[in-house]
Design a protein around this motif. Sequence first.
Motif, PDB file in Angstrom:
ATOM      1  N   ALA A 201      78.031  87.095 -44.156  1.00 14.79           N
ATOM      2  CA  ALA A 201      77.117  85.949 -44.230  1.00 14.79           C
ATOM      3  C   ALA A 201      77.970  84.644 -44.246  1.00 14.79           C
ATOM      4  N   ARG A 202      78.932  84.385 -45.460  1.00 13.68           N
ATOM      5  CA  ARG A 202      79.661  83.439 -45.754  1.00 13.68           C
ATOM      6  C   ARG A 202      80.443  83.070 -44.244  1.00 13.68           C
ATOM      7  N   TRP A 203      81.042  83.944 -44.023  1.00 12.92           N
ATOM      8  CA  TRP A 203      82.057  83.751 -42.832  1.00 12.92           C
ATOM      9  C   TRP A 203      81.036  83.256 -41.430  1.00 12.92           C
ATOM     10  N   ALA A 204      80.053  83.720 -41.470  1.00 18.28           N
ATOM     11  CA  ALA A 204      79.093  83.199 -40.146  1.00 18.28           C
ATOM     12  C   ALA A 204      78.815  82.016 -40.458  1.00 18.28           C
ATOM     13  N   ILE A 205      78.678  81.523 -41.669  1.00 19.00           N
ATOM     14  CA  ILE A 205      78.258  80.240 -41.797  1.00 19.00           C
ATOM     15  C   ILE A 205      79.316  79.178 -41.879  1.00 19.00           C
ATOM     16  N   LEU A 206      80.537  79.725 -42.467  1.00 16.65           N
ATOM     17  CA  LEU A 206      81.683  78.547 -42.467  1.00 16.65           C
ATOM     18  C   LEU A 206      82.242  78.447 -41.019  1.00 16.65           C
ATOM     19  N   THR A 213      71.290  73.465 -41.140  1.00 17.89           N
ATOM     20  CA  THR A 213      71.069  71.876 -41.204  1.00 17.89           C
ATOM     21  C   THR A 213      72.368  71.705 -42.480  1.00 17.89           C
ATOM     22  N   GLU A 214      72.353  70.449 -42.684  1.00 15.07           N
ATOM     23  CA  GLU A 214      73.532  69.968 -43.476  1.00 15.07           C
ATOM     24  C   GLU A 214      72.836  70.174 -44.946  1.00 15.07           C
ATOM     25  N   GLU A 215      71.687  70.104 -45.079  1.00 16.12           N
ATOM     26  CA  GLU A 215      70.896  70.274 -46.403  1.00 16.12           C
ATOM     27  C   GLU A 215      71.187  71.717 -46.877  1.00 16.12           C
ATOM     28  N   GLU A 216      70.970  72.777 -45.830  1.00 16.57           N
ATOM     29  CA  GLU A 216      71.254  74.156 -45.932  1.00 16.57           C
ATOM     30  C   GLU A 216      72.539  74.378 -46.369  1.00 16.57           C
ATOM     31  N   MET A 217      73.579  73.959 -45.606  1.00 16.78           N
ATOM     32  CA  MET A 217      75.143  74.126 -45.577  1.00 16.78           C
ATOM     33  C   MET A 217      75.431  73.645 -47.340  1.00 16.78           C
ATOM     34  N   PRO A 420      86.368  71.076 -52.490  1.00 14.59           N
ATOM     35  CA  PRO A 420      85.001  71.328 -51.992  1.00 14.59           C
ATOM     36  C   PRO A 420      85.123  71.426 -50.435  1.00 14.59           C
ATOM     37  N   GLU A 421      86.104  71.352 -49.601  1.00 14.72           N
ATOM     38  CA  GLU A 421      86.196  71.490 -48.427  1.00 14.72           C
ATOM     39  C   GLU A 421      86.189  73.149 -48.150  1.00 14.72           C
ATOM     40  N   CYS A 422      86.594  73.787 -49.013  1.00 15.86           N
ATOM     41  CA  CYS A 422      86.591  75.422 -48.842  1.00 15.86           C
ATOM     42  C   CYS A 422      85.322  75.959 -48.588  1.00 15.86           C
TER      43      CYS A 422
END
Length: 582
Positions: A201-206, A213-217, A420-422
């Motif tokens: 899930a983490r890689w799918a989002i990254l 949305t940015e809020e969800e990110m 934080p960019e990670c």
Amino acid sequence: MLRLRLPNVKTVRLRISFSAVVFKAVSDICKILNIRRSEELSLLKPSGDYFKKKKKKDKTNKEPIIEDILNLEGSPTTSGPPVSPGLYSRTMTPTYDPINGTPASSTMTWFSDSPLTEQNCSILAFSQPPQSPEALADMYQPRSLVDKTKLNAGWLDSSRSLMEQGIQEDEQLLLRFKYYTFFDLNPKYDAVRINQLYEQARWAILLEEIDCTEEEMMIFAALQYHISKLSLSAETQDFTHESEVDEVEAALSNLEVTLEGGKMDNTLEDITDIPQLADNLKLFRPKKLILKAFKQYWFIFKDTSIAYFKNKELEQGEPVEKLNLRGCEVVPDVNVAGRKFGIKLLIPVADGMNEVYLRCDHENQYAQWMAACILASKGKTMADSSYQPEVLNILSFLRMKNRNSASQVASNIETMDINPECFVSPRCAKKHKSKQLAARILEAHQNVAQMPLVEAKLRFIQAWQSLPEFGLTYYLVRFKGSKKDDILGVSYNRLIRIDATTGIPITTWRFTNMKQWNVNWEIRQVAIEFDQNVSIAFTCLSADCKIVHEYIGGYIFLSTRSKDQNETLDEDLFHKLTGGQD
């Protein structure tokens, strides 16, 4: 020997039968790796793009990739007598560690022949440290829906062996969760499975394989930050520590359910008295050249449909319109910071999709109506036992989005020891300065800071599951009679035809309405018949038609699983549903 890259980007090297069909091979691999429910996973041969960017980096970077391989060949556990009875016993009795004779925690080994030692198991059950932003930027990211279709082209045929499919000794394949219906996730026995699912899930989002949305990110980033902090701290390395408590708690909650007679007792009353919702909501229908104007109506949600009236006084008369939500697409349209709680409904009609927007006033109203819409789209009413948990799930996700006071955050930015960019996608990282990003992640982190490790992973998985595009696998297809290519989205309960250029859904077909499906192997065409004389046929352009056909049959196979079933799978039924023969 075969090298497998797992969802957590770790590579394991293990011995596997190249002459067994892939379905069986995956089952054997999952036994070795301690992953239950092997039918949800499969092997994917990555496309050329997957490792392409990596290769360039290697020229400048001297260190070889090999250092990250976990070799499971010839582990001490494989020799000598088996450590536990059969596959794993129904009571999940703890097995004994063959090296030091102490009882191994039940989370670690519930398979007798797993060559995983405690240390290896922790490698698979604990989250890896976050990747550097540079490494992230080097990974393959799909930029469009058509790009996303490439990600799913390489699934191996489950009914044929590795050898028949040209897989070579020591070749690298990806082990992935293929079907997005995760049955019976249990923190007590599924440490490795939950972690690998979290990582996928983490890689799918990254890598933006799924949009949010940015809020969800920021929520996903906060949960990742929290999980990586807990994973680094030493206390979490102790597996056995919490398992005893779990056992007692699980026994007590089971007892509670037994004493109450479970939720099932209420169903008889519910059949005669199905709950309904009635409230003022705002509605808007998009029409060309008209600006968004929401108008208030009196809504009544009953069974699986919504009727709305000009006002409450007219509810006994004819409604303005009645919307039947069976088979519709339900998309959240929410911005918590902006106090916007919207629901977008795409309702299937004869010539495509009917688009309707609803707007709620506050969180509680939104959670109730959204949960009712989600259930109705699956053909269930609010009398179903999953209604209340769905409402609570939606509310907890909204609360994680609530923004907290900034005072405490400012002091924490200095102590944030991880870049934080990670934790966000490269595109999101480019939009914000590092300090801004850190502040927003820490702000969101306050809502999840008290969560234990496994709960945080499960919450991440839940949040991923609540994204509108969750569980959709895309293929580029050409429908019979069409002059242009479309995208076909395959989900656990439906197929969606999507416009390849705009990404807008055109039509949805539910599996529950499907009468039969088969393949014309000569022209490589999949044909499906639904109720009410609806039939479709398409050829697949981005992958072999067998892959798409197997996806459909596989989801139908998974829907036949039940809680009381023993863990043994009906392999014949799987091949019958996915094989493509009449």
